[in-house]
Design a protein around this motif. Structure first.
Motif, short mmCIF file in Angstrom:
data_model
loop_
_atom_site.label_atom_id
_atom_site.label_comp_id
_atom_site.label_asym_id
_atom_site.label_seq_id
_atom_site.Cartn_x
_atom_site.Cartn_y
_atom_site.Cartn_z
N LYS A 187 -42.01 -80.78 -82.15
CA LYS A 187 -40.58 -80.55 -82.38
C LYS A 187 -40.35 -79.13 -82.88
O LYS A 187 -39.74 -78.90 -83.91
CB LYS A 187 -40.04 -81.57 -83.38
N LEU A 188 -40.84 -78.19 -82.11
CA LEU A 188 -40.83 -76.79 -82.49
C LEU A 188 -39.80 -76.02 -81.68
O LEU A 188 -39.67 -76.22 -80.47
CB LEU A 188 -42.22 -76.21 -82.25
N VAL A 189 -39.04 -75.15 -82.34
CA VAL A 189 -38.09 -74.26 -81.71
C VAL A 189 -38.37 -72.86 -82.24
O VAL A 189 -38.59 -72.68 -83.44
CB VAL A 189 -36.63 -74.66 -82.02
N TYR A 190 -38.38 -71.87 -81.37
CA TYR A 190 -38.52 -70.48 -81.80
C TYR A 190 -37.14 -69.85 -81.90
O TYR A 190 -36.26 -70.10 -81.08
CB TYR A 190 -39.39 -69.69 -80.84
N GLN A 191 -36.98 -69.02 -82.92
CA GLN A 191 -35.71 -68.35 -83.17
C GLN A 191 -35.92 -66.84 -83.21
O GLN A 191 -36.88 -66.36 -83.80
CB GLN A 191 -35.12 -68.82 -84.50
N ILE A 192 -35.00 -66.13 -82.59
CA ILE A 192 -35.01 -64.67 -82.68
C ILE A 192 -33.73 -64.21 -83.35
O ILE A 192 -32.75 -64.95 -83.43
CB ILE A 192 -35.13 -64.00 -81.28
N ASN A 251 -43.51 -73.28 -73.35
CA ASN A 251 -42.68 -74.48 -73.23
C ASN A 251 -42.02 -74.83 -74.57
O ASN A 251 -42.01 -75.97 -75.01
CB ASN A 251 -43.47 -75.67 -72.69
N ILE A 252 -41.48 -73.80 -75.22
CA ILE A 252 -40.80 -73.93 -76.51
C ILE A 252 -39.35 -73.48 -76.32
O ILE A 252 -39.11 -72.40 -75.79
CB ILE A 252 -41.48 -73.03 -77.58
N PRO A 253 -38.37 -74.26 -76.77
CA PRO A 253 -36.98 -73.79 -76.70
C PRO A 253 -36.79 -72.56 -77.59
O PRO A 253 -37.44 -72.42 -78.62
CB PRO A 253 -36.17 -74.96 -77.25
N HIS A 299 -37.54 -84.02 -88.26
CA HIS A 299 -36.69 -82.85 -88.01
C HIS A 299 -37.41 -81.77 -87.21
O HIS A 299 -38.63 -81.68 -87.19
CB HIS A 299 -36.16 -82.28 -89.33
N ILE A 300 -36.59 -80.94 -86.59
CA ILE A 300 -37.09 -79.80 -85.83
C ILE A 300 -37.59 -78.73 -86.79
O ILE A 300 -36.98 -78.49 -87.83
CB ILE A 300 -35.97 -79.23 -84.93
N ILE A 301 -38.66 -78.08 -86.43
CA ILE A 301 -39.16 -76.93 -87.18
C ILE A 301 -38.77 -75.67 -86.41
O ILE A 301 -39.06 -75.55 -85.22
CB ILE A 301 -40.69 -76.97 -87.36
N ILE A 334 -45.42 -79.86 -93.73
CA ILE A 334 -44.05 -80.26 -93.48
C ILE A 334 -44.01 -81.70 -92.95
O ILE A 334 -43.22 -82.51 -93.39
CB ILE A 334 -43.37 -79.29 -92.49
N ARG A 335 -44.86 -81.98 -91.99
CA ARG A 335 -44.83 -83.29 -91.37
C ARG A 335 -45.26 -84.42 -92.30
O ARG A 335 -44.92 -85.57 -92.06
CB ARG A 335 -45.67 -83.29 -90.09
N GLU A 336 -45.97 -84.12 -93.35
CA GLU A 336 -46.33 -85.16 -94.32
C GLU A 336 -45.10 -85.75 -94.99
O GLU A 336 -45.08 -86.92 -95.36
CB GLU A 336 -47.28 -84.60 -95.37
N VAL A 337 -44.06 -84.95 -95.17
CA VAL A 337 -42.86 -85.43 -95.85
C VAL A 337 -41.69 -85.65 -94.90
O VAL A 337 -40.74 -86.34 -95.24
CB VAL A 337 -42.43 -84.49 -96.99
N ASP A 338 -41.73 -85.07 -93.70
CA ASP A 338 -40.62 -85.22 -92.77
C ASP A 338 -41.14 -85.17 -91.33
O ASP A 338 -41.32 -84.09 -90.77
CB ASP A 338 -39.60 -84.11 -92.99
N PRO A 339 -41.33 -86.32 -90.71
CA PRO A 339 -41.85 -86.34 -89.34
C PRO A 339 -40.77 -86.19 -88.28
O PRO A 339 -41.09 -86.12 -87.10
CB PRO A 339 -42.49 -87.73 -89.25
#
Length: 157
Positions: free
Chosen positions: A44-49, A69-71, A8-10, A1-6
């Motif tokens: 730039k990592l966010v966890y989603q439930i 320490n992840i939002p 945005h949030i993942i 992902i980061r190779e093409v987009d450094p």
């Protein structure tokens, strides 16, 4: 992902309909053994439930994200009852970094934010699906129009 987009949030979800964050807890020895990941893999990592139960059932998940320490955001919830929808919204506002209630429209349903009342063509197609009989192919244009108007633009009710 980061190779093409450094930039945005993942957003990463756990297993079991996005609810089990233990599978992406890189501090957990079992997860480390199964995945080979033992540290944060992006800044730039966010966890989603996702959550469709009682608000109290969310507890424990935010403890994992605090440890890492992840939002954490809740990316789908509701569709249970109005009281639960309100309680989870209040909890999310107080303790999570973001919240997005289940917003897909349903036909004549009072447990989601938006609903679409069925028209006569819909009722006839539903009756055919449930009961069989002669396929109501003459309703194709009515159903197509109904879907385009209500799904694309919403419904005024």
């Amino acid at each position: 992902i980061r190779e093409v987009d450094p930039n945005h949030i993942i957003v990463a979800e756990g297993s079991w309909w996005g609810s089990d964050l233990t599978k992406i807890d890189w501090m957990d020895s079992f997860t480390q053994q199964k995945t080979g990941i033992s540290k944060s893999w992006d800044s730039k990592l966010v966890y989603q439930i996702h959550h469709y139960g009682l608000p109290s059932d969310i507890y424990g998940r935010e403890q994992i994200t605090q440890k890492l320490n992840i939002p954490i955001i809740i990316g789908a919830y509701g569709e249970d009852n109005e009281n639960n929808l309100l309680a989870i919204t209040d909890l999310a506002k107080q303790t999570l970094k973001g919240y997005f209630s289940w917003s897909f429209k349903k036909m004549s349903h009072d447990n989601c934010l938006w609903t679409i009342p069925p028209n006569n063509a819909y009722k006839q197609v539903k009756a055919f699906i449930n009961n069989g009989g002669t396929p109501p192919t003459h309703l194709y244009l009515n159903m197509t129009n109904f879907a385009q108007v209500n799904v694309k633009n919403g419904h005024s009710s």
